[in-house]
Design a protein around this motif. Structure first.
Motif, short mmCIF file in Angstrom:
data_model
loop_
_atom_site.label_atom_id
_atom_site.label_comp_id
_atom_site.label_asym_id
_atom_site.label_seq_id
_atom_site.Cartn_x
_atom_site.Cartn_y
_atom_site.Cartn_z
N GLU A 127 0.84 -1.20 0.00
CA GLU A 127 0.00 0.00 0.00
C GLU A 127 0.87 1.24 0.00
OE1 GLU A 127 -3.72 1.87 2.56
OE2 GLU A 127 -2.77 -0.01 3.17
N PRO A 141 1.93 5.16 0.55
CA PRO A 141 1.68 6.12 1.64
C PRO A 141 0.64 7.15 1.23
CG PRO A 141 3.89 6.39 0.71
CD PRO A 141 3.31 5.16 0.09
N GLU A 142 0.17 7.89 2.21
CA GLU A 142 -0.93 8.83 1.98
C GLU A 142 -0.54 9.90 0.97
OE1 GLU A 142 -4.67 10.35 2.24
OE2 GLU A 142 -3.91 8.49 3.11
N ALA A 143 0.65 10.40 1.01
CA ALA A 143 1.07 11.45 0.09
C ALA A 143 1.12 10.94 -1.35
CB ALA A 143 2.43 12.01 0.51
N ARG A 164 -0.58 8.36 -2.55
CA ARG A 164 -1.95 8.07 -2.99
C ARG A 164 -2.66 9.33 -3.43
NH1 ARG A 164 -4.81 4.68 1.60
NH2 ARG A 164 -3.40 5.92 2.89
N PHE A 165 -2.43 10.45 -2.70
CA PHE A 165 -3.05 11.72 -3.10
C PHE A 165 -2.49 12.20 -4.44
CE2 PHE A 165 -2.99 16.39 -3.10
CZ PHE A 165 -4.36 16.64 -3.01
N ARG A 206 -4.03 10.10 -7.18
CA ARG A 206 -5.43 10.46 -7.40
C ARG A 206 -5.53 11.74 -8.22
NH1 ARG A 206 -6.76 11.08 -2.46
NH2 ARG A 206 -6.94 8.84 -2.06
#
Length: 456
Positions: A276, A278-280, A282-283, A286
């Motif tokens: 998976e 990381p959040e950064a 994934r943003f 997107r």
């Protein structure tokens, strides 16, 4: 020493993925002939745009170079490079169309079957090529009468006979008897008024003898008239299918032969799932996907796909059957006959053998329309009129049991036959009324637009 393999570019990998996706989606089509036809179609189209140094040395690959229409003819490397992006875009559209057909969209699946069974597309002209051969080829090829008359060796002129005068201003040009199969098929289609678009007007060419100045028609214009009629007729013409293929469609439409449906394979399971992000990241991914602005296809937007089962396919085959025919030789009359398929107007008894009760169809006629309920008062009034016309006027009054001051006589009494009971009774009343008037009695009368009042 073996030559080094060419480097795989992003464009090449995209074409390979597209080819695999098209072949996979074509293997899900609900018709066995459609699966075979579109597999050959897809492979030949990709082979035509494959560079020569990547071509397979097999005999089948070399035979592609000799295609009649140039459909599978291998393109030059410069043409391949210029058309790569355009052909990839067309291939993606074809993939979405196959997906929509497998999702059960009626028009998409119908067009797939039209291509498969030669109603449109390349196979239509392949079937037509068999009809454009003479039934009895001569030992020595001779020019046709129209080729000699118009001083041209064009092929379309060889299918016609010499012109025959049909009227003082026009003559007809029939298809030659050397092409009896073609002549029978076109004539049968015109008589049955069958066409996917506009119908064929006549099975022969009806052309004027003179031009607008009442001079003999120029030969060049006469040739063009024949060419235009031939091109328009062949565009609207639906060539007959082979007898075995026609019988197979008819058997599947009537439920006498099993339909070869296939199940979709389950998706592969990822053996090594990626970690998976990381959040950064994934943003950022997107946002990047949102900036591409790819328009979703209709296949992706289909929320409730239609289930393709045997009943649905029988209706599809019945629709295809109305535009299909076959040629049969009649030994008795020594001629060809064209047999067209008919749409199924009623359910096959073999498919629905359950008993039904007559009460299920009560209150409807043979066409399934509801029967009109007659008003009770209107029915009673009609019954009174029938009783009034079929009995004497005195019996009618007696049956009513009413004593009225005036007797109402219908206006159509004068139009009845002299021996009709109503007219005889009316004459008696008129005679009684004249005697009563001669005695000096004065009784008021009532008049009506449609009825005459008689004093009693």
């Amino acid at each position: 020493m073996q030559a080094p393999l060419p480097q795989q570019t992003v464009s090449n990998l995209k074409s390979i993925h597209l080819l695999r996706a098209l072949l996979r989606e074509a293997s899900y089509l609900p018709d066995a002939n459609a699966r075979q036809y579109f597999r050959r179609y897809i492979v030949n189209r990709f082979r035509a745009y494959q560079p020569a140094h990547n071509a397979s040395p097999s005999f089948h690959a070399k035979a592609v170079e000799k295609e009649r229409h140039g459909f599978g003819k291998r393109r030059d490397i410069s043409i391949i490079q210029d058309r790569t992006r355009e052909m990839q875009h067309r291939g993606k559209k074809g993939l979405n169309y196959l997906r929509r057909a497998n999702n059960g969209e009626y028009l998409c699946l119908q067009k797939i079957l039209y291509f498969t069974y030669g109603r449109i597309g390349e196979r239509k002209y392949a079937l037509l090529e068999h009809l454009l051969r003479p039934d009895d080829p001569p030992a020595v090829e001779e020019s046709s009468p129209l080729q000699k008359l118009y001083y041209s060796n064009e092929r379309y002129l060889s299918f016609f006979d010499a012109p025959k005068k049909a009227s003082p201003t026009h003559h007809n040009i029939q298809i030659s008897d050397r092409y009896r199969r073609l002549k029978t098929a076109i004539k049968s289609q015109v008589q049955n008024e069958i066409a996917l678009g506009r119908e064929i007007k006549r099975p022969h060419l009806h052309t004027p003898i003179n031009n607008v100045w009442e001079r003999p028609m120029p030969i060049r214009r006469a040739r063009n008239n024949v060419r235009r009629w031939y091109a328009e007729t062949m565009t609207r013409f639906l060539p007959p299918l082979p007898a075995e293929e026609f019988d197979q469609i008819q058997a599947m439409a009537h439920g006498k032969e099993k339909i070869s449906l296939v199940k979709r394979r389950s998706p592969a399971i990822e053996l090594h799932p990626s970690k998976e992000l990381p959040e950064a990241d994934r943003f950022a991914k997107r946002v990047q996907d949102a900036l591409i602005l790819e328009k979703p296809s209709k296949a992706d937007a289909c929320i409730r796909p239609r289930r393709i089962d045997a009943r649905f396919m029988r209706r599809m085959y019945a629709a295809i059957l109305t535009y299909s025919s076959k040629l049969e030789w009649n030994d008795r009359y020594k001629k060809w006959e064209s047999v067209w398929g008919n749409r199924l107007n009623e359910m096959n008894s073999e498919l629905n053998s359950e008993a039904h009760h007559d009460d299920l169809f009560a209150g409807v006629d043979e066409k399934g329309n509801l029967l009109k309920q007659r008003d009770s008062s209107l029915a009673k009034e009609e019954e009174d009129v029938k009783q009034f016309l079929n009995s004497s006027l005195a019996d009618y009054q007696k049956a009513k049991g009413k004593k009225e001051k005036y007797t109402v006589v219908p206006f159509y009494v004068d139009f009845l036959p002299p021996d009709h009971p109503v007219r005889i009774a009316t004459k008696k009343i008129w005679a009684k009324d004249r005697i009563h008037s001669a005695s000096g009695a004065s009784t008021p009368r009532k008049t009506d637009v449609n009825n005459r009042s008689i004093r009693t």
